[in-house]
Design an enzyme around this catalytic site. Structure first.
Site, PDB file in Angstrom:
ATOM      1  N   LYS A 230     -75.548  79.374  41.514  1.00 13.61           N
ATOM      2  CA  LYS A 230     -76.181  78.044  41.436  1.00 13.61           C
ATOM      3  C   LYS A 230     -75.185  76.923  41.732  1.00 13.61           C
ATOM      4  CE  LYS A 230     -76.711  75.705  37.387  1.00 13.61           C
ATOM      5  NZ  LYS A 230     -76.477  74.271  37.266  1.00 13.61           N
ATOM      6  N   ASN A 231     -74.039  76.956  41.046  1.00  9.09           N
ATOM      7  CA  ASN A 231     -73.147  75.802  41.146  1.00  9.09           C
ATOM      8  C   ASN A 231     -72.407  75.733  42.481  1.00  9.09           C
ATOM      9  OD1 ASN A 231     -74.067  74.880  38.727  1.00  9.09           O
ATOM     10  ND2 ASN A 231     -72.334  75.655  37.527  1.00  9.09           N
TER      11      ASN A 231
ATOM     12  N   ARG B 253     -78.007  67.652  37.816  1.00 11.83           N
ATOM     13  CA  ARG B 253     -76.704  67.043  37.801  1.00 11.83           C
ATOM     14  C   ARG B 253     -76.148  66.914  39.219  1.00 11.83           C
ATOM     15  NH1 ARG B 253     -73.791  63.670  34.939  1.00 11.83           N
ATOM     16  NH2 ARG B 253     -71.609  63.860  35.456  1.00 11.83           N
TER      17      ARG B 253
ATOM     18  N   CYS C  32     -78.289  69.042  32.312  1.00  9.52           N
ATOM     19  CA  CYS C  32     -78.173  69.382  30.892  1.00  9.52           C
ATOM     20  C   CYS C  32     -77.552  68.240  30.091  1.00  9.52           C
ATOM     21  CB  CYS C  32     -77.328  70.643  30.724  1.00  9.52           C
ATOM     22  SG  CYS C  32     -78.075  72.105  31.465  1.00  9.52           S
TER      23      CYS C  32
ATOM     24  N   ARG D 289     -72.060  62.088  30.077  1.00 12.39           N
ATOM     25  CA  ARG D 289     -71.571  62.790  31.269  1.00 12.39           C
ATOM     26  C   ARG D 289     -71.133  61.745  32.297  1.00 12.39           C
ATOM     27  NH1 ARG D 289     -74.981  68.180  32.658  1.00 12.39           N
ATOM     28  NH2 ARG D 289     -73.165  68.476  33.985  1.00 12.39           N
ATOM     29  N   PRO D 290     -69.898  61.232  32.149  1.00 14.12           N
ATOM     30  CA  PRO D 290     -69.450  60.127  32.994  1.00 14.12           C
ATOM     31  C   PRO D 290     -69.183  60.565  34.436  1.00 14.12           C
ATOM     32  CG  PRO D 290     -67.658  60.862  31.561  1.00 14.12           C
ATOM     33  CD  PRO D 290     -68.862  61.688  31.215  1.00 14.12           C
ATOM     34  N   ILE D 291     -69.149  59.593  35.357  1.00 14.86           N
ATOM     35  CA  ILE D 291     -68.740  59.895  36.742  1.00 14.86           C
ATOM     36  C   ILE D 291     -67.576  58.997  37.180  1.00 14.86           C
ATOM     37  CG2 ILE D 291     -70.944  60.896  37.514  1.00 14.86           C
ATOM     38  CD1 ILE D 291     -71.472  58.187  38.968  1.00 14.86           C
ATOM     39  N   ASP D 292     -66.801  58.530  36.185  1.00 15.91           N
ATOM     40  CA  ASP D 292     -65.695  57.621  36.515  1.00 15.91           C
ATOM     41  C   ASP D 292     -64.680  58.268  37.458  1.00 15.91           C
ATOM     42  OD1 ASP D 292     -65.321  59.135  33.971  1.00 15.91           O
ATOM     43  OD2 ASP D 292     -63.281  58.389  34.153  1.00 15.91           O
ATOM     44  N   GLN D 293     -64.468  59.569  37.336  1.00  9.19           N
ATOM     45  CA  GLN D 293     -63.474  60.232  38.202  1.00  9.19           C
ATOM     46  C   GLN D 293     -63.997  60.375  39.638  1.00  9.19           C
ATOM     47  OE1 GLN D 293     -60.258  60.851  37.014  1.00  9.19           O
ATOM     48  NE2 GLN D 293     -61.190  59.668  35.358  1.00  9.19           N
TER      49      GLN D 293
ATOM     50  N   ASP E 145     -69.778  77.379  30.457  1.00  9.49           N
ATOM     51  CA  ASP E 145     -71.167  77.778  30.739  1.00  9.49           C
ATOM     52  C   ASP E 145     -71.495  79.170  30.190  1.00  9.49           C
ATOM     53  OD1 ASP E 145     -71.416  75.372  31.992  1.00  9.49           O
ATOM     54  OD2 ASP E 145     -71.251  76.157  34.028  1.00  9.49           O
TER      55      ASP E 145
ATOM     56  N   ARG F  88     -84.138  76.453  35.953  1.00  6.42           N
ATOM     57  CA  ARG F  88     -83.235  75.685  36.826  1.00  6.42           C
ATOM     58  C   ARG F  88     -82.105  76.555  37.350  1.00  6.42           C
ATOM     59  NH1 ARG F  88     -80.385  71.818  33.813  1.00  6.42           N
ATOM     60  NH2 ARG F  88     -79.172  71.916  35.713  1.00  6.42           N
TER      61      ARG F  88
HETATM   62  C1  EPZ Z   1     -70.061  71.373  36.357  1.00  4.93           C
HETATM   63  O1  EPZ Z   1     -70.560  70.182  35.791  1.00  4.93           O
HETATM   64  C2  EPZ Z   1     -71.156  72.395  36.224  1.00  4.93           C
HETATM   65  N1  EPZ Z   1     -72.315  71.920  36.962  1.00  4.93           N
HETATM   66  C3  EPZ Z   1     -71.480  72.636  34.760  1.00  4.93           C
HETATM   67  O2  EPZ Z   1     -72.381  73.728  34.703  1.00  4.93           O
HETATM   68  C4  EPZ Z   1     -70.204  73.024  34.008  1.00  4.93           C
HETATM   69  O3  EPZ Z   1     -70.480  73.066  32.630  1.00  4.93           O
HETATM   70  C5  EPZ Z   1     -69.085  72.022  34.265  1.00  4.93           C
HETATM   71  O4  EPZ Z   1     -68.901  71.834  35.691  1.00  4.93           O
HETATM   72  C6  EPZ Z   1     -67.748  72.469  33.688  1.00  4.93           C
HETATM   73  O5  EPZ Z   1     -67.401  73.724  34.228  1.00  4.93           O
HETATM   74  C7  EPZ Z   1     -72.370  72.098  38.267  1.00  4.93           C
HETATM   75  O6  EPZ Z   1     -71.473  72.648  38.900  1.00  4.93           O
HETATM   76  C8  EPZ Z   1     -73.597  71.607  38.960  1.00  4.93           C
HETATM   77  P1  EPZ Z   1     -67.182  68.339  35.070  1.00  4.93           P
HETATM   78  P2  EPZ Z   1     -69.803  68.803  36.063  1.00  4.93           P
HETATM   79  O7  EPZ Z   1     -67.181  67.107  35.914  1.00  4.93           O
HETATM   80  O8  EPZ Z   1     -69.237  68.818  37.409  1.00  4.93           O
HETATM   81  C9  EPZ Z   1     -65.540  65.014  31.997  1.00  4.93           C
HETATM   82  C10 EPZ Z   1     -74.337  74.882  34.152  1.00  4.93           C
HETATM   83  O9  EPZ Z   1     -74.701  75.290  33.028  1.00  4.93           O
HETATM   84  N2  EPZ Z   1     -65.702  64.071  33.115  1.00  4.93           N
HETATM   85  O10 EPZ Z   1     -66.256  69.430  35.417  1.00  4.93           O
HETATM   86  O11 EPZ Z   1     -70.746  67.728  35.681  1.00  4.93           O
HETATM   87  C11 EPZ Z   1     -66.881  65.494  31.457  1.00  4.93           C
HETATM   88  O12 EPZ Z   1     -67.418  64.580  30.514  1.00  4.93           O
HETATM   89  C12 EPZ Z   1     -73.726  73.495  34.290  1.00  4.93           C
HETATM   90  O13 EPZ Z   1     -74.448  75.532  35.197  1.00  4.93           O
HETATM   91  C13 EPZ Z   1     -65.213  62.779  32.996  1.00  4.93           C
HETATM   92  O14 EPZ Z   1     -64.660  62.384  31.958  1.00  4.93           O
HETATM   93  O15 EPZ Z   1     -68.665  68.902  34.970  1.00  4.93           O
HETATM   94  C14 EPZ Z   1     -66.507  66.832  30.870  1.00  4.93           C
HETATM   95  O16 EPZ Z   1     -65.981  66.640  29.591  1.00  4.93           O
HETATM   96  C15 EPZ Z   1     -73.879  72.697  33.066  1.00  4.93           C
HETATM   97  N3  EPZ Z   1     -65.347  61.914  34.061  1.00  4.93           N
HETATM   98  C16 EPZ Z   1     -65.393  67.330  31.782  1.00  4.93           C
HETATM   99  O17 EPZ Z   1     -64.920  66.178  32.485  1.00  4.93           O
HETATM  100  C17 EPZ Z   1     -65.933  62.312  35.228  1.00  4.93           C
HETATM  101  O18 EPZ Z   1     -66.007  61.491  36.164  1.00  4.93           O
HETATM  102  C18 EPZ Z   1     -65.810  68.369  32.830  1.00  4.93           C
HETATM  103  O19 EPZ Z   1     -66.929  67.882  33.579  1.00  4.93           O
HETATM  104  C19 EPZ Z   1     -66.416  63.631  35.338  1.00  4.93           C
HETATM  105  C20 EPZ Z   1     -66.296  64.493  34.269  1.00  4.93           C
END
Ligand code: EPZ
Length: 428
Positions: A22-23, A93, A117, A122-126, A305, A397
C-alpha cells in the site's frame, strides 16, 4: 454498514500470498504525473486507498485504465488541473503526495489537507520545509495547501524528524528540478527505495535511497515505464503475527524477507520458529507466546504500523511486555478496544505495559484505524466466541481480500451487513 464477524479459536494453517505494498503504491501512483508518456503499474494491492488515488489521477485529467485487478495503465499527458479537493483528499494520507508530484509537473499545486488514520497531530511542516528549499512558496489558503513557484531548483534539506511522507514529497518535487537536491536524515523505508527505483526507471537520477542521505540530480524529462510495486511489508507482518497469535503454521509467499527482519526478530523472541526462503517465510508457534519488549522506530527499526498487531499477540503472552511507540504521539487508541476483550494494558504516554492473560474473550469492538483494525481481527481470531468488528472501512483501505485470505488459512471470518450480524451491538 458492514462488519466482520469472527468465530475465534482456530489455528491458522496454510499459505497466503502477500499483495503489493500500500505505502509504495500510494507514492508510485501520484509519481506517474511526472512522466511525459503512459506508465503501467503492476502488483497494485486491491484496496480502497489505491482506488482513491486512481480516482484523483482521473479527476486531474489522466486517463486511467485497469488492465486487470492489480495492473493499471495511466496516461498523464492530458493532466490540466493542479487542484486536489477536500472530497478527493479526505480519506487518505497519501493525498499529500499530489503536492510534490503536481509541483514537480506544473510548478503549482493546491491540495486539501490529507485525511487517513488519526494518531493525533499529523503535521506537514517538513514537507513544506523541503518545498521551500527548492524555491516554492507554500501557504494555506481557504483551508487548502497551496504551493507554487516560477521554477524549481535543487536545494539542501535536513529533516528535523525522520518523515516518510516528507522524504517522498521532496523526492517527487526535486526529480525534475534544475540542479541537485540533497535530503539529509531521510527516511529509509522500503517504499522510499521503491519510489526511487520507479522514478529512476523513468529516467530520474536518484542515489542513496535506503540510506539517510538521498541525492537527486534533476532531469529535464521522465518517460513512461512499466513497473511492479514491491510486496507489502506490513500485510506480511500482519499474517505472521496472526499465525503466531493463533499458534498456527503459516507460510507467506511473494515477500522480500529482508524487509521483515525487525518483525521476525521480535516474533522469534516470543518463541515462534521462523524459516526464511528466497521469497517466502514460514512461521509456527507451539505453546504460549513469551513476553518481550518492543520499541517502534523508523526503518530499519520495528515498524509502528505493526505495533497494534504485536500488542495483541503479547496480550496473551506469558509475562509482562512493554511496548514503546517511537514514531507517533497517539497510537494506542485501540487499547480501549483490546481491553474490552479482556486484555490487561496500561498506557502511560508513549508506553504500554501489557500483562499477559491466559485468553481473550469475544466482544463487540471497533477498528479505530487501519492497523488497529488488523489488530482487532487478530484478537477476534485468538478469542473464544464470536467477535464483531465495526468500522471496517479503515481495514479495507489497506488490506486486500482480507476475509478471503484468512478464510483460506482456516479462519471463520465473514463480512456481513448490520442486519445480518448476530446482534451483539444491538444488545449494547
Ligand atoms: C507513513 O505516514 C505511513 N503512511 C504510515 O503508515 C506510517 O505509520 C508512517 O509513515 C511511519 O512509518 C504512508 O506511507 C501512506 P511520517 P507519514 O511523516 O508519511 C512526524 C499505515 O498504517 N512528522 O513518517 O504520514 C509525524 O508527526 C500508515 O499504513 C512531523 O513532525 O508518516 C510522526 O511523528 C499509517 N512533520 C513522524 O514524523 C512532518 O512534516 C513520522 O511521520 C511530517 C511528519
Amino acid at each position: 454498514m458492514e462488519k466482520f464477524v469472527i468465530k475465534g479459536g482456530k489455528r491458522l494453517k496454510g499459505t497466503v500470498r502477500i499483495s503489493g505494498a500500500k505505502n509504495a503504491a500510494v507514492a508510485v501512483l501520484p509519481a506517474v504525473l511526472l512522466a511525459d508518456s503512459p506508465c503501467v503499474i503492476e502488483n497494485l494491492p486491491e484496496i480502497s486507498d489505491v482506488t482513491a488515488i486512481c480516482n484523483c489521477l482521473e479527476a486531474l485529467g489522466s486517463k486511467v485504465k485497469y488492465l486487470d485487478n492489480t495492473t493499471v495503465e495511466i496516461d498523464p499527458t492530458g493532466v490540466n488541473s493542479f487542484v486536489v479537493s477536500a472530497a478527493m483528499a479526505k480519506n487518505m494520507r497519501a493525498s499529500s503526495y499530489f503536492l510534490g508530484a503536481l509541483l514537480g509537473r506544473m510548478k503549482r499545486a493546491r491540495v486539501a489537507p490529507p485525511g487517513g488514520c488519526n494518531f493525533g497531530v499529523r503535521p506537514i511542516d517538513q514537507h513544506i520545509k523541503g518545498f521551500e528549499a527548492l524555491g516554492a512558496k507554500v501557504s494555506i489558503e481557504n483551508g487548502m495547501v497551496e504551493a507554487r513557484c516560477q521554477k524549481l531548483g535543487g536545494g539542501s534539506v535536513y529533516l528535523d524528524v525522520v518523515s516518510v511522507g516528507a522524504t517522498i514529497n521532496i523526492m517527487l518535487a526535486a526529480v525534475k528540478a534544475r540542479g541537485t537536491t540533497v535530503i539529509e536524515n531521510a527516511a529509509r523505508e522500503p517504499h522510499i527505495v521503491d519510489l526511487a527505483n520507479f522514478l529512476n526507471s523513468m529516467g530520474a537520477n536518484i542515489m542513496g535511497a535506503g540510506t539517510n542521505v538521498i541525492k537527486i540530480r534533476g532531469v529535464e524529462q521522465l518517460n513512461g515505464t512499466t513497473y511492479s510495486v514491491i510486496p507489502d511489508q506490513i500485510e506480511a507482518g500482519t499474517y505472521l503475527v496472526a499465525a503466531a497469535a493463533t499458534k498456527g503454521d503459516v507460510t507467506i509467499t511473494n515477500v522480500i524477507p529482508k524487509h521483515l527482519e525487525s518483525i521476525i526478530a521480535k516474533l522469534v523472541e516470543t518463541g515462534a520458529t521462523v524459516e526464511q526462503g528466497d521469497e517466502d517465510v514460514r512461521i509456527y508457534l507451539k505453546g504460549r507466546a513469551k513476553k518481550c519488549k518492543v520499541k517502534t522506530m523508523p526503518h530499519p527499526g520495528f515498524p509502528t504500523d505493526m505495533q497494534p498487531q504485536m500488542a495483541t499477540l503479547l496480550a496473551t503472552a506469558d509475562g509482562t511486555s512493554i511496548i514503546t511507540e517511537g514514531v507517533w504521539d497517539n497510537r494506542f487508541r485501540y487499547v480501549d478496544q483490546l481491553t474490552l476483550m479482556g486484555a490487561q494494558v496500561q498506557v502511560d504516554g508513549k508506553t504500554a505495559v501489557i500483562t499477559g492473560v491466559e485468553k481473550l474473550n469475544s466482544a463487540p469492538v471497533k477498528a479505530v484505524d487501519l492497523r488497529a483494525g488488523a489488530a482487532m481481527i487478530i484478537a477476534g481470531l485468538m478469542a473464544e466466541g464470536t467477535t464483531e468488528i465495526e468500522e471496517i472501512q479503515h481495514i479495507d483501505r489497506g488490506y486486500e481480500k482480507i476475509v478471503e485470505k484468512f478464510t483460506a488459512l482456516g479462519a471463520d471470518i465473514k463480512r456481513v451487513t448490520d442486519s445480518e450480524a448476530g446482534g451483539l451491538f444491538k444488545a449494547n
